[in-house]
Enzyme design. Structure first.
Site, mmCIF file in Angstrom:
data_model
loop_
_atom_site.group_PDB
_atom_site.id
_atom_site.type_symbol
_atom_site.label_atom_id
_atom_site.label_comp_id
_atom_site.label_asym_id
_atom_site.label_seq_id
_atom_site.Cartn_x
_atom_site.Cartn_y
_atom_site.Cartn_z
ATOM 1 N N CYS A 160 0.759 -1.379 -0.114
ATOM 2 C CA CYS A 160 -0.110 -0.094 -0.005
ATOM 3 C C CYS A 160 0.942 1.237 0.014
ATOM 4 O O CYS A 160 0.306 2.172 -0.417
ATOM 5 C CB CYS A 160 -1.030 0.141 1.171
ATOM 6 S SG CYS A 160 -2.137 -1.254 1.172
ATOM 7 N N TYR A 161 1.981 1.329 0.437
ATOM 8 C CA TYR A 161 2.933 2.371 0.647
ATOM 9 C C TYR A 161 3.749 2.955 -0.710
ATOM 10 O O TYR A 161 4.065 3.665 -0.733
ATOM 11 C CB TYR A 161 3.819 2.468 1.621
ATOM 12 C CG TYR A 161 5.040 1.075 1.295
ATOM 13 C CD1 TYR A 161 5.934 1.276 0.776
ATOM 14 C CD2 TYR A 161 4.723 0.033 2.046
ATOM 15 C CE1 TYR A 161 6.754 0.099 0.568
ATOM 16 C CE2 TYR A 161 5.622 -0.991 2.131
ATOM 17 C CZ TYR A 161 6.894 -0.974 1.231
ATOM 18 O OH TYR A 161 7.743 -1.865 0.978
#
Length: 392
Positions: A160-161
Site C-alpha cells: 500500500c505504500y
C-alpha cells in the site's frame, strides 16, 4: 532543482460495489462458520466504506452481474462465491489493468498544460495485485505513443505504500536532470483476490479492498521558470522531502503472499496499535530537515494525506497526532467512496487536496502537505510537500 508534482488524475472501473450488498452476499456463504459470519458483519459495518469499485462485473448488484450462468468469481444460481486459481485471477488482472493505467495516465497528461506524450522521459508504474510481461510500463509507452527511448521502472509487490517511493524516485530523476518529465502511474485490482475464508485477515481484506488507479506528472521545473506560463496558472505540489521508516515490530502483522487461489493478505488486528505506538517516531526523519516545523504541534501542518488503510488506522493517526476532523476529511472521504485501493489510494487523497472537491476547498498557495502510507514490514513511507502555482 526542486521537483514538482504538476498534475494528478485518478480512474476507477465502472462497476460499483455497495458495502451492505457485498456484506450480505459474503455472510451467506455456506463455507463460513457462525463466527466467520459474525466477523463478516462486524468488519463490513465498521469499515467506514459506503461504496467501492471493481473490474469484476460479476460482483455487480450483490453478485448478480454475470448475466446468467456461472462466472469466474460468482454463481448467481447458487449465490456461491467461486474460488478460481491464482493463474485465472492474474489473467483477469492482465485483461483489465492496462485500461486503468492508460485512463489515469492520459488524464494526468491532459491536466498538465505544457506537457505532452512526446515530452515524457521516464515512466514509473506501480502495482502489487498482478504480474505480466511486457508489463504496464511497456504498455503505457505503446498505448500513449511515448518515445521508444523512454526509460521505464516498475515497482512491484511493495504494497500500500508504494506510490510514495515512486514519487520519491521521480523527484530524484528530476533533480538530477532538469529536462526530465516523469509519468508515475499506480493501478491496483485488489478485488480479483477476494475469497471466502473464516480467518479474520481474509474477512477484513474482503471488507476493505477495491480497484483503482492514480497517475501523476512530475517535472524538474521551478516555480520561477514557470512564471507567466500556462503551467504557473495551475496548482502543483512541490516535493520537499521523503522518509522511510521500518517500525521495530510488525513484520508478521502485515504481509502479502501468493497462494494457490489468489494473493493472500495478512492484515492483523494489531496493525492500528503498531501505527499508534510508532507514528510519531516515523515522522521524525521527515520533519528533521525543517526544525521549525518539527517543533510545532502536528496540527499546525495544514494538510495531511493519510493512506486510509482502514477506519481504525485513521482513528489512531488522528488521535495520536491530535489532528482535526477537517485534516482527516480527505482520507476519510476517499475511504468512504472508494475503499482501500492499495498503493493508488494516497494519490486519490492528494488529488483531493490539490484540486478540492464539491464543497471542499483545495490547499492554498504556500500551505504544507504531509503524505503518509503504511504497508508490509511494517513500513511507513512519508513525504512533505508544499502547494504552489495557480488556483485549483
Amino acid at each position: 532543482m526542486t521537483a514538482l508534482l504538476r498534475s494528478l488524475h485518478t480512474a476507477v472501473p465502472p462497476t460499483v460495489l455497495y458495502q451492505e450488498e457485498v456484506r450480505d452476499v459474503l455472510a451467506a456463504q455456506p463455507g463460513l462458520s457462525r463466527l466467520g459470519t459474525r466477523l463478516v458483519t462486524a468488519a463490513f459495518n465498521a469499515s467506514g466504506i459506503e461504496r467501492r469499485h471493481t473490474v469484476v462485473e460479476e460482483w455487480q448488484d450483490g453478485g448478480r452481474g454475470t448475466g446468467g450462468g456461472a462466472g469466474i468469481f460468482f454463481d448467481p444460481e447458487t449465490g456461491h462465491i467461486l474460488n478460481p486459481s491464482t493463474g485465472v485471477r492474474n489473467t483477469v488482472f492482465t485483461d483489465h489493468a492496462n485500461d486503468l493505467y492508460e485512463r489515469a495516465a492520459r488524464g494526468a497528461l491532459e491536466g498538465c498544460p505544457d506537457v505532452g506524450p512526446e515530452d515524457v522521459t521516464h515512466v514509473i508504474t506501480v502495482s502489487c495485485t498482478g504480474f505480466f510481461s511486457p508489463g504496464p510500463d511497456y504498455q503505457l509507452v505503446r498505448r500513449l505513443g511515448l518515445a521508444a527511448t523512454t526509460k521505464r521502472i516498475h515497482l512491484g509487490f511493495m504494497g500500500c505504500y508504494a506510490a510514495i517511493p515512486a514519487l520519491r524516485e521521480a523527484a530524484a530523476l528530476c533533480e538530477a536532470d532538469p529536462a526530465a518529465v516523469v509519468l508515475v502511474v499506480s493501478a491496483e485490482l485488489c478485488t480479483v483476490h477476494v475469497r471466502v475464508a473464516n480467518d479474520q485477515d481474509t474477512i477484513v481484506g474482503a471488507s476493505l479492498f477495491s480497484d483503482g488507479a492514480g497517475a501523476a506528472i512530475v517535472t524538474g521545473e521551478t516555480a520561477e521558470a514557470r512564471e507567466g506560463s500556462a503551467a504557473s496558472r495551475t496548482p502543483a505540489l512541490r516535493l520537499d522531502g521523503f522518509a522511510t521508516v521500518l517500525t521495530p515490530v510488525g513484520e508478521e502483522a502485515m504481509a502479502w503472499n501468493i497462494g494457490d487461489h489468489g494473493f493472500e493478505m495478512i492484515l492483523g488486528t494489531y496493525v492500528p496499535h503498531i501505527i499508534d505506538e510508532h507514528i510519531t517516531g516515523a515522522l521524525e526523519p521527515l520533519l528533521a530537515a525543517e526544525p521549525e516545523l518539527a517543533a510545532r504541534p502536528y496540527a499546525e501542518l495544514e494538510h495531511w494525506a493519510i493512506h486510509p488503510g482502514g477506519r481504525s488506522i485513521l482513528d489512531k493517526v488522528q488521535a495520536r497526532l491530535e489532528l482535526t476532523d477537517a485534516q482527516l476529511a480527505p482520507a476519510r472521504d476517499t475511504l468512504r467512496d472508494y475503499g482501500n485501493m492499495s498503493s493508488a489510494t494516497v494519490l486519490f487523497v492528494l488529488k483531493h487536496l490539490l484540486y478540492g472537491t464539491d464543497g471542499t476547498e483545495p490547499a492554498a498557495e504556500g500551505e504544507r502537505v504531509c503524505a503518509m502510507a503504511f504497508g508490509p514490514g511494517l513500513t511507513v513511507e512519508s513525504a512533505l510537500m508544499t502547494r504552489v502555482g495557480g488556483a485549483g
